[in-house]
Design an enzyme around this catalytic site. Structure first.
Site, short mmCIF file in Angstrom:
data_model
loop_
_atom_site.label_atom_id
_atom_site.label_comp_id
_atom_site.label_asym_id
_atom_site.label_seq_id
_atom_site.Cartn_x
_atom_site.Cartn_y
_atom_site.Cartn_z
N GLY A 14 -9.08 -3.64 -1.56
CA GLY A 14 -8.95 -3.57 -0.25
C GLY A 14 -9.74 -2.95 0.79
O GLY A 14 -9.83 -1.78 0.23
N ASP A 142 -3.35 3.07 2.59
CA ASP A 142 -1.82 3.32 2.01
C ASP A 142 -1.80 4.78 1.65
O ASP A 142 -0.70 5.35 1.61
CB ASP A 142 -1.82 2.41 0.79
CG ASP A 142 -1.80 0.93 0.92
OD1 ASP A 142 -1.71 0.61 1.92
OD2 ASP A 142 -2.36 0.49 -0.22
N ARG A 186 2.07 -0.88 0.70
CA ARG A 186 2.52 -1.03 -0.88
C ARG A 186 3.89 -0.28 -1.06
O ARG A 186 4.76 -0.32 0.02
CB ARG A 186 1.46 -0.87 -1.45
CG ARG A 186 0.46 -2.13 -1.67
CD ARG A 186 -0.26 -2.23 -3.06
NE ARG A 186 -0.94 -0.98 -3.40
CZ ARG A 186 -1.41 -0.64 -4.42
NH1 ARG A 186 -1.41 -1.75 -5.31
NH2 ARG A 186 -2.47 0.29 -4.61
N GLU A 237 6.17 -1.96 4.41
CA GLU A 237 6.32 -3.27 3.62
C GLU A 237 7.09 -3.17 2.48
O GLU A 237 7.67 -3.97 1.84
CB GLU A 237 4.96 -4.09 3.56
CG GLU A 237 4.11 -3.07 2.69
CD GLU A 237 2.64 -3.86 2.48
OE1 GLU A 237 2.49 -4.99 2.94
OE2 GLU A 237 1.69 -3.30 1.70
O1 F6P Z 1 -4.00 -1.50 -0.51
C1 F6P Z 1 -4.26 -2.08 0.88
C2 F6P Z 1 -3.09 -3.01 1.17
O2 F6P Z 1 -3.60 -3.36 2.43
C3 F6P Z 1 -1.87 -2.77 1.17
O3 F6P Z 1 -1.39 -1.85 2.03
C4 F6P Z 1 -1.37 -4.23 1.12
O4 F6P Z 1 -0.10 -4.26 0.30
C5 F6P Z 1 -2.23 -5.01 0.40
O5 F6P Z 1 -3.56 -4.23 0.34
C6 F6P Z 1 -2.68 -6.40 0.51
O6 F6P Z 1 -3.53 -6.87 -0.05
P1 F6P Z 1 -4.31 -8.23 0.05
O7 F6P Z 1 -5.42 -7.77 1.12
O8 F6P Z 1 -4.85 -8.75 -1.19
O9 F6P Z 1 -3.13 -9.06 0.93
#
Ligand code: F6P
Length: 363
Positions: A14, A142, A186, A237
């Site tokens: 991400g 995170d 996460r 979350e």
């Molecule tokens: O790891 C970074 C993050 O933004 C997390 O905080 C989140 O759970 C996840 O990536 C979301 O992923 P995506 O962009 O695939 O929805």
């Protein structure tokens, strides 16, 4: 020992603010100090498998320090060892790591700089076993990478979350409501905990401390009793009730980590309204936390990481991730990082600090 002539660089997982600042720091340092050429692979490891690339130089790596996102693109669905291929409307997984090695060799590269989170470091470790010399740089909002005190991207996301909490505070006060702010992170509660403390959250829920809804309701009632008719609740979350489950928003097929979290804020809101009939509203900050310009602290950290990573490449010191320990930039073996996450320890000073200022942690 001869300095490498040509290296590759990619951003995986991400995105977060500061990725471009790192790319800039690596590219400028290897060119200015060591005369090394750089190939940027597009969309993370997908670029290495599919040979999608751009040559990086002092022109296209300039003017990007403050820009959010990544000029190289990224992907959290492109593990070369478990590469998703769409067949007949369904994802099949293939090992395409040999193709990644072939691309690396065809470009005449002598090292690969991998900027990413735990998933990217795990892949970097596996690709290093196939004789690709790697140097890792830790990023993620995170802040959950082991081996480093902090990742770049975290401070910017913390700033965005705190600004949002500040804004929500005033409307909570006006309407005498419970306002819930759900943040990403996460399975680690760093972002919820730190933004909750910085934003003066009355209740902070993190994945590491399963919550009891009755404790939360009691905290809200106590505040009312003392004349504070609103409450700010910040929830990570990945938080879950005692004996309950995390809230999964969706599964992303083709992703090495298919579970996407989100929605716990609504569950907590419904439970509060059911139990104590206080009007409650939810704001999910989501991907807003990954956007925008990097904070000055992240620009600085990204630049420090990038310069040291470039030095590692020049000295042919591979298999390591650059990291921050105290105020020093150090290196740690990538095999000590791969496959692990750093959650908030239950003896963290942040937790005792939050309790000292009267914050309810849901337990
Ligand atoms: O790891 C970074 C993050 O933004 C997390 O905080 C989140 O759970 C996840 O990536 C979301 O992923 P995506 O962009 O695939 O929805």
């Amino acid at each position: 020992m001869k300095t490498p002539k040509r290296i590759g660089i990619l951003t995986g997982g991400g995105d977060c603010p500061g990725l471009n600042a790192v790319i800039r720091a690596v590219v400028k340092t290897v060119i200015n100090d060591y005369d090394i050429a750089v190939v940027g692979f597009l969309d993370g490891f997908e670029g290495l498998v599919e040979n999608k690339f751009v040559n990086l130089n002092l022109d296209n790596a300039s003017g990007i320090l403050t820009r959010g996102g990544t000029i190289l693109g990224t992907s959290n669905r492109a593990d070369p060892f478990k590469y998703p291929v769409l067949e007949g409307g369904k994802y099949e997984y293939r090992d395409r790591s040999d193709q990644a090695v072939k691309t690396f060799e065809e470009h005449g590269l002598e090292a690969l700089v991998c900027i990413g989170g735990d998933g990217t470091m795990a892949v970097s470790h596996k690709i290093a076993q196939k004789n690709i010399p790697v140097v890792g740089i830790p990023k993620t909002i995170d802040n959950d990478l082991v081996g480093t005190d902090v990742t770049f991207g975290f401070d910017s996301a913390l700033t965005t979350a705190t600004e949002a909490i500040d804004k929500i505070h005033t409307t909570a006060q006006s309407h005498h409501r419970v306002m819930i702010i759900e943040v990403m992170g996460r399975y680690a509660g760093w972002l919820a905990l730190c933004s909750g403390i910085a934003g003066g959250g009355d209740i902070i829920l993190i994945p590491e401390i399963p919550y009891d809804i009755d404790s939360i309701c009691e905290a809200i009632k106590q505040r009312k009793y003392h004349g504070r008719y609103f409450s700010i609740l910040v929830v990570g979350e990945g938080a879950k009730p005692k004996g309950g489950e995390i809230v999964v928003k969706k599964r992303v097929e083709g992703s090495p980590e298919p579970i996407r979290l989100g929605g716990i804020g609504h569950k907590v809101a419904d439970d509060i309204e059911d139990k104590i009939q206080v009007e409650t509203r939810v704001t999910i900050l989501g991907h807003l936390l990954r956007g925008g310009v990097p904070s000055p602290a992240d620009r600085l950290l990204a630049t420090r990481f990038g310069v040291v990573a470039a030095e590692q490449v020049a000295k042919r010191k591979f298999g390591k991730m650059v990291a921050l320990k105290g105020n020093e930039i150090v290196t740690v073996p990538i095999d000590q990082i791969a496959g692990k996450i750093r959650t908030v320890p239950l003896d963290s000073p942040y937790l005792s600090m939050a309790r000292s200022v009267g914050t309810c942690l849901g337990d």
